[in-house]
Write an enzyme that holds these catalytic residues in place. Sequence first.
Site, PDB file in Angstrom:
ATOM      1  N   ASP A 100      -5.755  19.205 -44.117  1.00 36.24           N
ATOM      2  CA  ASP A 100      -6.057  19.545 -42.729  1.00 36.24           C
ATOM      3  C   ASP A 100      -6.394  18.252 -41.985  1.00 36.24           C
ATOM      4  OD1 ASP A 100      -6.687  21.524 -40.588  1.00 36.24           O
ATOM      5  OD2 ASP A 100      -8.649  20.562 -40.738  1.00 36.24           O
ATOM      6  N   TYR A 125      -9.396  13.016 -35.704  1.00 40.50           N
ATOM      7  CA  TYR A 125     -10.092  12.459 -36.870  1.00 40.50           C
ATOM      8  C   TYR A 125      -9.867  10.954 -37.021  1.00 40.50           C
ATOM      9  CZ  TYR A 125     -10.421  17.468 -37.979  1.00 40.50           C
ATOM     10  OH  TYR A 125     -10.637  18.822 -37.912  1.00 40.50           O
ATOM     11  N   LYS A 185      -3.577  18.599 -35.566  1.00 42.17           N
ATOM     12  CA  LYS A 185      -3.996  19.263 -34.318  1.00 42.17           C
ATOM     13  C   LYS A 185      -3.930  18.279 -33.162  1.00 42.17           C
ATOM     14  CE  LYS A 185      -7.673  21.200 -37.153  1.00 42.17           C
ATOM     15  NZ  LYS A 185      -7.950  20.051 -38.015  1.00 42.17           N
ATOM     16  N   HIS A 239      -6.290  22.077 -30.746  1.00 41.33           N
ATOM     17  CA  HIS A 239      -7.627  21.910 -31.354  1.00 41.33           C
ATOM     18  C   HIS A 239      -8.695  22.758 -30.645  1.00 41.33           C
ATOM     19  CE1 HIS A 239      -9.715  18.748 -34.070  1.00 41.33           C
ATOM     20  NE2 HIS A 239     -10.461  19.829 -34.000  1.00 41.33           N
TER      21      HIS A 239
HETATM   22  P1  NDP Z   1     -18.351  21.429 -44.440  1.00 42.59           P
HETATM   23  O1  NDP Z   1     -19.114  22.643 -44.119  1.00 42.59           O
HETATM   24  O2  NDP Z   1     -17.147  21.515 -45.290  1.00 42.59           O
HETATM   25  O3  NDP Z   1     -19.374  20.407 -45.070  1.00 42.59           O
HETATM   26  C1  NDP Z   1     -19.058  19.118 -45.455  1.00 42.59           C
HETATM   27  C2  NDP Z   1     -20.357  18.446 -45.935  1.00 42.59           C
HETATM   28  O4  NDP Z   1     -20.823  19.082 -47.118  1.00 42.59           O
HETATM   29  C3  NDP Z   1     -20.190  17.000 -46.221  1.00 42.59           C
HETATM   30  O5  NDP Z   1     -21.325  16.336 -45.740  1.00 42.59           O
HETATM   31  C4  NDP Z   1     -20.154  16.925 -47.749  1.00 42.59           C
HETATM   32  O6  NDP Z   1     -20.741  15.725 -48.202  1.00 42.59           O
HETATM   33  C5  NDP Z   1     -20.993  18.131 -48.165  1.00 42.59           C
HETATM   34  N1  NDP Z   1     -20.484  18.768 -49.405  1.00 42.59           N
HETATM   35  C6  NDP Z   1     -19.211  19.030 -49.715  1.00 42.59           C
HETATM   36  N2  NDP Z   1     -19.123  19.643 -50.908  1.00 42.59           N
HETATM   37  C7  NDP Z   1     -20.382  19.760 -51.366  1.00 42.59           C
HETATM   38  C8  NDP Z   1     -20.933  20.296 -52.573  1.00 42.59           C
HETATM   39  N3  NDP Z   1     -20.166  20.856 -53.499  1.00 42.59           N
HETATM   40  N4  NDP Z   1     -22.276  20.254 -52.736  1.00 42.59           N
HETATM   41  C9  NDP Z   1     -23.070  19.692 -51.775  1.00 42.59           C
HETATM   42  N5  NDP Z   1     -22.606  19.181 -50.614  1.00 42.59           N
HETATM   43  C10 NDP Z   1     -21.270  19.205 -50.415  1.00 42.59           C
HETATM   44  O7  NDP Z   1     -18.021  20.754 -43.004  1.00 42.59           O
HETATM   45  P2  NDP Z   1     -16.831  19.991 -42.321  1.00 42.59           P
HETATM   46  O8  NDP Z   1     -17.256  19.839 -40.906  1.00 42.59           O
HETATM   47  O9  NDP Z   1     -16.476  18.757 -43.072  1.00 42.59           O
HETATM   48  O10 NDP Z   1     -15.582  20.973 -42.351  1.00 42.59           O
HETATM   49  C11 NDP Z   1     -14.547  20.898 -43.317  1.00 42.59           C
HETATM   50  C12 NDP Z   1     -13.212  20.550 -42.672  1.00 42.59           C
HETATM   51  O11 NDP Z   1     -12.897  21.501 -41.653  1.00 42.59           O
HETATM   52  C13 NDP Z   1     -13.157  19.205 -41.938  1.00 42.59           C
HETATM   53  O12 NDP Z   1     -12.984  18.105 -42.786  1.00 42.59           O
HETATM   54  C14 NDP Z   1     -12.002  19.429 -40.999  1.00 42.59           C
HETATM   55  O13 NDP Z   1     -10.759  19.251 -41.670  1.00 42.59           O
HETATM   56  C15 NDP Z   1     -12.186  20.882 -40.594  1.00 42.59           C
HETATM   57  N6  NDP Z   1     -12.939  21.023 -39.315  1.00 42.59           N
HETATM   58  C16 NDP Z   1     -12.270  21.535 -38.224  1.00 42.59           C
HETATM   59  C17 NDP Z   1     -12.899  21.687 -37.017  1.00 42.59           C
HETATM   60  C18 NDP Z   1     -12.142  22.243 -35.859  1.00 42.59           C
HETATM   61  O14 NDP Z   1     -12.651  22.190 -34.723  1.00 42.59           O
HETATM   62  N7  NDP Z   1     -10.958  22.763 -36.054  1.00 42.59           N
HETATM   63  C19 NDP Z   1     -14.322  21.328 -36.830  1.00 42.59           C
HETATM   64  C20 NDP Z   1     -14.950  20.826 -38.041  1.00 42.59           C
HETATM   65  C21 NDP Z   1     -14.277  20.699 -39.224  1.00 42.59           C
HETATM   66  P3  NDP Z   1     -19.919  14.659 -49.076  1.00 42.59           P
HETATM   67  O15 NDP Z   1     -18.614  14.387 -48.373  1.00 42.59           O
HETATM   68  O16 NDP Z   1     -20.833  13.484 -49.098  1.00 42.59           O
HETATM   69  O17 NDP Z   1     -19.720  15.292 -50.425  1.00 42.59           O
END
Ligand code: NDP
Length: 303
Positions: free
Chosen positions: A65, A70, A95, A130
């Site tokens: 994604d 980004y 997006k 987006h």
């Molecule tokens: P998430 O809810 O997926 O959380 C990500 C966070 O959780 C990071 O800080 C990561 O830290 C931590 N994490 C991941 N796995 C674990 C685990 N197993 N245990 C503990 N902590 C964990 O949020 P995101 O905002 O990153 O959303 C995911 C994806 O969705 C994005 O990357 C993007 O592609 C998409 N997105 C789309 C949006 C939109 O408007 N369309 C808006 C926001 C996101 P670490 O990396 O340090 O492990």
Amino acid sequence: MRKIKNIPNIVLNNGISQPLVGYGTYKVGYVPPSASGSKGVAKGKADDAENIVRDALVSGYRFLDCAQFYGNEAAVGRAIERSKVSRSKLFLASKIWCDNIYKGPEAIREQVKRTCKDLKTTYLDLYLIHWPVPGKHVQAYKTLEKLVDEGTIRSIGFSNYTIEDYEELKREGIRVKPVVNQIEVNPFLHRKRTIAYFQKREGIVIQAYRGLRQGKHLNHPLLMELSEKYEKSPAQIMGRFVVQCGVVYITKSIKVSRMVENADIFDFEMDEKDMSRLSQLTTSKNLDDFRSLYLKCIVRDTP
Ligand code: NDP
């Protein structure tokens, strides 16, 4: 390196399949200046995304994604090249950001070209609006329809659309059915009515972002309790909640062990009572916060 076991596919309303779990590339290596909490300053280096995304591909993710916003698509493209995973095995999504939606069709076409060049591909499997920029998103959607006709994009959809946003599109007479609405879904923000409208009434797949609620509540007592009961981590309980709602789960971690852990959610099932208890973590404050964020984001980076 530990590997992900098989990730099932889901069939979209145009007959194309996509993996039920994908790897999200937001804040991988680079944090854009207008991201929430960035205070106008970019953080990190987009180049750092190359090794991390390669790890995600080597550990087994096939759906990436991505997004203009980004700021790391060129690094993602290099990761794809280095991974040696063949293009036909990948599901690449991106997006168009609000600035280009605002500028109009030419800017959108230019950006799609740039994304294809950066990701080193001649076509995208999925391309989304987006955010529904007011007064502009209908024209943007119609530009994407033309890109489907031209073969640059295989499927189109949108992200962060409310029921009203989609009804506006329908009133304006769109030709190509959207396949996906990508929205936040997790136990703390479970918008059941919106999900049911898109999934059941319109046959549009919901993709979940922020399925882990950014990892901020993983020590919540209910998640800890269910983690013990199902012998899975709190993060796996959250991911399982998403897929058990029939929703595609986009997950992001920069750490390989978590990449594998997050996709390992297909060997258990939560009972209805536990699903309902999780859903009840959605408070009216969370819904109000979401409304404010929506109003801010639909005009972000536009005049
Ligand atoms: P998430 O809810 O997926 O959380 C990500 C966070 O959780 C990071 O800080 C990561 O830290 C931590 N994490 C991941 N796995 C674990 C685990 N197993 N245990 C503990 N902590 C964990 O949020 P995101 O905002 O990153 O959303 C995911 C994806 O969705 C994005 O990357 C993007 O592609 C998409 N997105 C789309 C949006 C939109 O408007 N369309 C808006 C926001 C996101 P670490 O990396 O340090 O492990």
